[in-house]
Design an enzyme around this catalytic site. Sequence first.
Site, PDB file in Angstrom:
ATOM      1  CE  LYS A  23      -1.527  -5.105  -9.941  1.00 38.03           C
ATOM      2  NZ  LYS A  23      -0.510  -4.211 -10.884  1.00 38.03           N
TER       3      LYS A  23
ATOM      4  CG  HIS B  97       5.172  -0.053 -13.344  1.00 40.29           C
ATOM      5  ND1 HIS B  97       5.350  -0.317 -12.152  1.00 40.29           N
ATOM      6  CD2 HIS B  97       3.690   0.208 -13.474  1.00 40.29           C
ATOM      7  CE1 HIS B  97       4.225  -0.034 -11.505  1.00 40.29           C
ATOM      8  NE2 HIS B  97       3.186  -0.100 -12.244  1.00 40.29           N
TER       9      HIS B  97
HETATM   10  O1  LIG Z   1       0.883  -0.367  -4.652  1.00 39.84           O
HETATM   11  C1  LIG Z   1       1.032   0.834  -5.192  1.00 39.84           C
HETATM   12  O2  LIG Z   1       1.019   1.911  -4.527  1.00 39.84           O
HETATM   13  C2  LIG Z   1       1.291   0.900  -6.767  1.00 39.84           C
HETATM   14  C3  LIG Z   1       0.912  -0.384  -7.749  1.00 39.84           C
HETATM   15  C4  LIG Z   1       1.195  -0.097  -8.749  1.00 39.84           C
HETATM   16  O3  LIG Z   1       1.888   0.589  -9.352  1.00 39.84           O
HETATM   17  C5  LIG Z   1       0.187  -0.816  -9.962  1.00 39.84           C
HETATM   18  O4  LIG Z   1      -0.505  -1.948  -9.433  1.00 39.84           O
HETATM   19  O5  LIG Z   1       0.367  -0.596 -11.357  1.00 39.84           O
HETATM   20 FE   LIG Z   2       1.416   1.032 -11.611  1.00 38.90          FE
END
Ligand SMILES: O=C(O)CCC(=O)C(=O)O
Ligand SMILES: [Fe+2]
Length: 166
Positions: free
Chosen positions: A33, A52
């Site tokens: 992602k 989360h």
């Molecule tokens: O951008 C970040 O460092 C974390 C992103 C994240 O927690 C996620 O995509 O689940």
């Molecule tokens: Fe995450």
Amino acid sequence: MDKIFEYLSVGLGLEKHVLKEACGGEELRLLAKINYYPPCPRPDLALGVAPHTDMSTLTLLVPNDVPGLQVFKDDHWFDAKYVPDAIIVHIGDQLEILSNGKYKSVLHRTTVNKEKVRISWPVFCEPPGELAIGPLPQLVDNENPGKYKTKKFKDYQYCKINKLPQ
Ligand SMILES: O=C(O)CCC(=O)C(=O)O
Ligand SMILES: [Fe+2]
């Protein structure tokens, strides 16, 4: 990735192949992602992603050099230090479940920056949807009863995404 699974298996007192196999072995799925956080005029009022835990087994995360990731520990949010070329590894919900709570899925969130774009590239390692995940039988006995339901990963995802009880 394979090495991390091995070390985490040994950390539970199990043979090194156990965790990866319980997560689907060669059927493990890697989901990449890209998070793009534009500059925000009021970083004090906004978050990049809300707090989360990841649904994955493990998440491998590479951020650009703009800090923003925070992890929750001992009732406080801590900034994750940016370390050039380092890969951040999160324990996800499925490893918490398999380990019957010995490994904790990390609660995290991201902040935004007033001037700079932040980008992160997580790879979520997920079991196949049809695979049932629950506390490993080797870790459950009368003194340590199973703390989590055993359910198919796709059903876990459905409940989490729709904020239904697990
Ligand atoms: O951008 C970040 O460092 C974390 C992103 C994240 O927690 C996620 O995509 O689940
Ligand atoms: Fe995450």
